[in-house]
Design an enzyme around this catalytic site. Sequence first.
Site, short mmCIF file in Angstrom:
data_model
loop_
_atom_site.label_atom_id
_atom_site.label_comp_id
_atom_site.label_asym_id
_atom_site.label_seq_id
_atom_site.Cartn_x
_atom_site.Cartn_y
_atom_site.Cartn_z
N ASP A 14 -8.64 -29.63 -19.94
CA ASP A 14 -7.19 -29.42 -20.05
C ASP A 14 -6.94 -27.91 -20.12
O ASP A 14 -7.45 -27.23 -21.01
CB ASP A 14 -6.71 -30.13 -21.34
CG ASP A 14 -5.22 -29.98 -21.55
OD1 ASP A 14 -4.58 -29.21 -20.80
OD2 ASP A 14 -4.69 -30.63 -22.48
N ASP A 111 -2.59 -29.67 -14.58
CA ASP A 111 -3.41 -28.90 -15.52
C ASP A 111 -4.46 -29.74 -16.26
O ASP A 111 -4.90 -29.37 -17.34
CB ASP A 111 -2.51 -28.15 -16.51
CG ASP A 111 -1.62 -29.08 -17.30
OD1 ASP A 111 -1.60 -30.27 -16.99
OD2 ASP A 111 -0.95 -28.60 -18.24
N GLU A 112 -4.84 -30.87 -15.68
CA GLU A 112 -5.85 -31.72 -16.33
C GLU A 112 -6.79 -32.32 -15.28
O GLU A 112 -6.33 -32.76 -14.23
CB GLU A 112 -5.18 -32.91 -17.03
CG GLU A 112 -4.58 -32.61 -18.37
CD GLU A 112 -4.02 -33.90 -18.98
OE1 GLU A 112 -4.05 -34.01 -20.21
OE2 GLU A 112 -3.57 -34.77 -18.23
#
Lengths: 405, 370
Positions: A14, A111-112
């Site tokens: 993350d 974003d992961e």
Amino acid sequence: MPEQTPVRRILLIDADAFFVAVARLVDPEGAGRAPLLLVGGTAEGRGVVCSASYEARQHGVRSAMPMSRALRLCPGATCVPVPGKACRQKHKEIRAVLERFAPVVQSASIDEWYADLGGTESIYAGASLQTIAHRMRDVVLEETKLRVSIGGGTSKLIAKLAAEGAKPRPENDADGVRVVEPGSEIAFMRELVLADIPGIGPKTTARLAERGLRSVSDVLDRDEAALVRLVGPGDAGWLGRRVRGVDESVVDDREPARSISRDETFPTDIHDDLLLEGELTELVGRAAGDLRGADLRARTVTVRIRDKDFTTRQASRTVDDPLESDRAIFVVARDLLHKLRRARRVPARLLGVALSGFGDPLIRQLSLFDASRPLETERDRIVSRTMDAVRKKFGRDAIAPGRKH
Amino acid sequence: MRFTISREKLQEGLAAVAASIPAKTTLPVLANILIETSDKGIRLSGTDLDIAVSTEVAADVETVGAITVPAKKLSEIARELPPSPVKIAASGEQRITLDCGRSHFKILGLPRDEFPAFPSIRFSESWRIRSGDLQKLISHTSFAVSTEESRPILNGVLWELKPDVMRMVATNGHRLAKMELPIKATGAPSADLIVPPKALEQIRRLFPADEELEIARGENHLGFRSPFTAVYTRLIEGPYPPYDQVIPKDNDRVAIADKVALTSALKRMSVIASDQTHRIRLSFNSGMLRFSVQTPDLGEATDELALRYTGDQLDIGFNASYLLEILRYMPTDEVRFTFKAPERAATVQPEGWNDSATYLCLVMPLRLVD
């Protein structure tokens, strides 16, 4: 003897405050020097906060909060628009690093990422998941200048929950990596409340709390029969698996079904139907252009409208034959806009169009009634493709539909 | 208004009407149920302006009157009541009290005048049809209607009433279902009606199969009634597409297959078929049907099924979900397919069906565009 299934080794990576961090990289002199940074809108107070710096969050600013409210909470903050292109680029860069470490990487969002390190034990010569995660984190920082937090465990659910606890914050001593060892899942889950678990949203949380279920331990300490009495047999089974961290879903490296969308937050709210239609023409033109650019056709058109009081509503329609032309998509989108406006006619602050359900353009369902006028004709497709060609040569504004307003 | 009703009768009446109450509405009174006293008891009515349902249940009426109350709340209360007689009384125009055993409720409602009037339909000129016959047509055809808003006419089921036969047809433009049934002469004139499937679903649900229904037409509404219950629906206007012209008359390739085995094979192939097009390829040879499916990024599958087939070899593509849906409604163990060519309509019919009704489904193939 039954064959023993190997223990799964899954990581969730993350990126920390991704939009803020990228905005600072893009603009080191401006955003890079502003501790109170809000990404996602304009200083005139339009749009919503996409991400806020840790310092701004201490003033109570949260993601998805209207920019105007964020600025009241945090006056003097610097606002910058989302650096969309740079974010997509950084996403790819991080993914590329992760792919060097893990055979299967799945992008869960911008974003992961999930990474499955199953079967890599011998490659890493027995190094622990913890060690590998730290190494990954260092390489990502070195090569992309972005910090990530990593959670690890035997399922995607455990990895995701562990990543939450891995993020370094002033109030904890986390070092950016947290791995839940096989066998210690239940002990780990006992640290959590039910609302922490993905899939248990505010409504379910409230419903469970009414029945005295707030923490994971509240559920674990009840036997199955008691749980069935409290929440019914369907939910009892699901909840029972969830609180034990059981999640059989696999890390899937195929890209998820995509949609192409365009939206616009207006500088001032628009109430006039014709003006809204004009905006819709523009949005459809852009989204459909992206669609054709990717050599796709879409069967589902969605129109989203955000009213001046932030009520967001949307309507979708799926048609039989996939569409690609501005005109045909606009016809469908306009009907949807009319439907939304009929249901509630107040000034709008945002309008959006999304195209999804990408079909194979080579396969065509034949019709019983030939007389039925298709939504899209060959002429529509030619017109759109010709406009694309003109724009490619002379720029986007070189040609525009005649009916904009 | 004041009456006493058994808990069961109240629940029965509410259950009949509840399905016509819209889940969301901009007109608050539509979320309410209209309660009126009648000669035999009470009449409960609900509507979403497209469909209206009204039913009469036995009750002891003390004083006459009418009021509307929130349907959902009243149904929830009725479900939880103890097994005792229920006393309901209006107090003023906008409130009722409900007493049952030791439970007591006061519920806010809206005046009767705000409830929309039902369409005026004269039942003096009506068709009389056995409910079971109607239900048979509905359950074999209404699945095929279109759910797309682009052609409203296809959102309805065409119901053709002739002096000695009635017929229902539904299509979404890609597949079609048609059933016809001989009926006793009704005396009423012939008619072509286009009825929303939601209304037909109510007919199927509310009337016992052996009941004779009176059906009459208003200006642009249709009414169905039995001694206790009535359903009204808006009709869809416009000419229905000329379905008769698309029913192939010269299909010369015939396949007869076992329905269960064919369904199983199609379901297996569907796993690999694209979620978007559900496309599978069928290759008919004498005595054998070969299935194949290829989906980029996913994989491929093949299967085979022995069947009776006469005609030249045929390769044809279909949306597997259309075929599976049609097979689900076929009333016989074996089904009969006919084809002409890879881009022409195929027919599906029950094989060896000993019934007074005739049933035919059509499905258009999928084509690869060059």
